[in-house]
Design a protein around this motif. Structure first.
Motif, PDB file in Angstrom:
ATOM      1  N   GLY A  17      -2.976   4.657  -4.138  1.00 44.17           N
ATOM      2  CA  GLY A  17      -2.557   3.298  -3.771  1.00 44.17           C
ATOM      3  C   GLY A  17      -3.457   2.657  -2.728  1.00 44.17           C
ATOM      4  O   GLY A  17      -3.054   1.698  -2.065  1.00 44.17           O
ATOM      5  N   ALA A  27       0.132   2.613  -6.810  1.00 46.27           N
ATOM      6  CA  ALA A  27      -0.550   3.910  -6.898  1.00 46.27           C
ATOM      7  C   ALA A  27      -0.516   4.433  -8.326  1.00 46.27           C
ATOM      8  O   ALA A  27       0.550   4.502  -8.945  1.00 46.27           O
ATOM      9  CB  ALA A  27       0.124   4.911  -5.965  1.00 46.27           C
ATOM     10  N   ASN A  76       0.942  -4.026  -2.322  1.00 44.69           N
ATOM     11  CA  ASN A  76       2.068  -3.229  -1.851  1.00 44.69           C
ATOM     12  C   ASN A  76       2.624  -3.687  -0.496  1.00 44.69           C
ATOM     13  O   ASN A  76       3.214  -2.878   0.212  1.00 44.69           O
ATOM     14  CB  ASN A  76       1.585  -1.771  -1.755  1.00 44.69           C
ATOM     15  CG  ASN A  76       2.687  -0.799  -2.036  1.00 44.69           C
ATOM     16  OD1 ASN A  76       3.690  -1.150  -2.663  1.00 44.69           O
ATOM     17  ND2 ASN A  76       2.527   0.421  -1.552  1.00 44.69           N
TER      18      ASN A  76
END
Ligand code: KIV
Ligand code: ZN
Length: 514
Positions: free
Chosen positions: A231, A240, A205
């Motif tokens: 996440g 997530a 991410n």
């Protein structure tokens, strides 16, 4: 192509690599049981070659979980694969997950191997893994930065050698949704034996695109998504689970995909994780944050009163967030408590039930209404706390604008009762100073946060404390209606975790993947 998406949860492996998210074996097992209840398809329980502690935790989870596949991660080397197989082989549905980097930068600087060598190693490793376990997943680490034609050749070899699942990680969170979707489409079309494997994605991410990239890949034909609760994961974390599943759920009309996840277990699962790792769920977090269903603006509130769908695309109930459910009163019996606990996924033995029942009664003496979150906090406190070297027996504190903040504490320190009083700049500072002197330690306080578990002035305060001493860090958590008591307990919990790390450094060694 089937519209069923397999959810591969790696909270216990990649998630645990998140700073401050280390869990002990008991905590991992507890979370694995909750993931089973949540309905994920595969639980990646750990990286057995990383430490003895990891290997034992994976084996324990493998023996306990019946409804999900249990995977163990291993590098593409025999010794790792043997350890991983040893750990997962007793699972009802074991999986070996082996990985090898395929990007030029990783091959040159990390592996010091040529493309041909990597092709060979992938083939040999998957052949060896498939000889141990019929269910092998192969990950091409840093796939999104690999040269697509070479990546396709590696994958072809891995499938030919017996890999049933091919995972395409965006290891450094570099990919963009459209580009990543195109990569998956390219691989499905250009790997000659692609129909013999399920294609999976694993998105980090770093640019905040983990979920978007995963969704783009699913649209393009991937059918396994690797995710973590909240996440959590390396650096900025992983895609997530709750966001991905709810996106597919709320926008069925767009994705036409489904999973086996029981969405009503989403909030309890994330809440349990937050309790275990001692990190509160941020209020602004999509789906599960405290503000996710809060409506502040008057216009929004008016709309909500007329029709909740004006400003709500899903209900709190759909993710298992009951909010104001009063679950237990002062006069509720053990039976009612046990039923409630089982609803929450806690199966306690009679001795543990008595312990929790006693603690809930004590809490009910001090707090008018006991909510689901309160009961969970008590269970975590009473049952899942690590064995203590240091224990709080008694605490009194004086503070105010006309008093010198003072704390007096009695503690059990290594089996011996000790008491002491000290000052501080405020009540919490006085308590922490006194504890330091009692246990004869001087850690640095890196973080201190207080969260109200439920509403009202009698709500339990949930305190999280992060400490560091001699380059070792630990997180402690505790809840109590009195914030000063909660702070003392959280601080002592962090000290106990610090002491445990010092006693068993191997178990706490970073689970870093080389
Ligand atoms: O991010 C990554 O590449 C990984 C692999 C080991 C799957 O975690
Ligand atoms: Zn990862």
């Amino acid at each position: 192509m089937s519209d069923r998406v397999y959810i591969f949860d790696t909270t216990l492996r990649d998630g645990e690599q998140s700073p401050g998210a280390t869990m002990n074996g008991g905590e991992k097992l507890r979370l694995a049981r909750q993931l089973e209840k949540l309905g994920v398809d595969i639980i990646e329980a750990g990286f057995p070659a990383a430490s003895k502690g990891d290997q034992e935790a994976v084996a324990e989870i493998a023996a306990a979980i019946k409804e999900c596949q249990v995977a163990g991660l291993c590098r593409a080397v025999k010794a790792d694969m043997d350890k991983a197989w040893e750990a997962v082989k007793k699972a009802a549905q074991p999986r070996l997950h082996t990985f090898l980097a395929t990007s030029d930068i990783h091959m040159k600087y990390k592996l010091n191997k040529t493309r041909d060598q990597v092709l060979e190693i992938a083939h040999e490793a998957v052949t060896y893994a498939a000889g141990l376990c019929p269910n092998v997943e192969f990950s091409a680490e840093d796939a999104s930065r690999s040269e697509p034609e070479f990546l396709a050749r590696v994958i072809e070899r891995a499938i030919a050698a017996g890999a049933r699942v091919i995972n395409i990680p965006d290891t450094v969170g570099y990919a963009q949704p459209q580009e990543f979707g195109e990569l998956i489409r390219y691989l499905l079309e250009n790997v000659s034996n692609s129909e013999r494997a399920v294609f999976s994605v694993h998105c980090h991410n770093d640019l905040g695109l983990g979920v978007a990239n995963t969704l783009a890949a699913l649209k393009a034909g991937a059918r396994q998504a690797e995710v973590t609760l909240s996440g959590i994961g390396e650096r900025a974390g992983n895609a997530a689970l709750e966001e991905l599943v709810m996106a597919m759920n709320v926008r069925k009309d767009f994705y036409h995909l489904h999973t086996r996840v029981d969405t009503e277990q989403i909030y309890p699962s994330n809440r349990l994780l937050s309790m275990i790792i001692g990190q509160p769920i941020p209020p602004y977090k999509p789906i599960i944050g405290g503000n996710a269903f809060a409506h502040e603006s008057g216009i929004h509130q008016a709309g909500m009163l007329k029709n909740s769908q004006t400003y709500e695309i899903m209900t709190p109930a759909s993710i298992g967030k009951s909010g104001s459910d009063i679950v237990i009163g002062k006069h509720s019996g053990r039976h009612a408590l046990n039923n409630k606990l089982e609803e929450l996924g806690y199966y306690l033995n009679p001795e543990q039930l008595s312990q929790v029942s006693e603690a809930v009664k004590n809490l009910a003496d001090r707090k008018k209404q006991i909510y689901m979150e309160d009961v969970e906090a008590v269970v975590l406190e009473e049952i899942y706390r690590i064995p203590d070297k240091f224990k709080l027996i008694y605490l009194s504190s004086i503070s105010g604008n006309m008093a010198i903040p003072t704390a007096a504490l009695k503690m059990e320190v290594l089996g011996e009762e000790k008491q002491l009083s000290d000052f501080g700049v405020g009540a919490i500072d006085a308590v922490f100073n006194t504890i330091d002197r009692l246990v004869e330690r001087n850690p640095k306080l890196l973080r201190y946060s207080v969260n109200a578990i439920t509403g009202g002035t009698d709500a339990q305060g949930e305190v999280t404390v992060k400490l560091e001493e001699n380059s070792v860090t630990s997180v402690g958590r505790a809840a109590d209606p009195d914030v000063i008591v909660a702070s003392a307990k959280a601080y002592i919990n962090a000290l106990n975790r610090l002491a445990k790390k010092e006693r068993d450094p191997k178990a706490e060694q970073s689970r870093n993947i080389p």
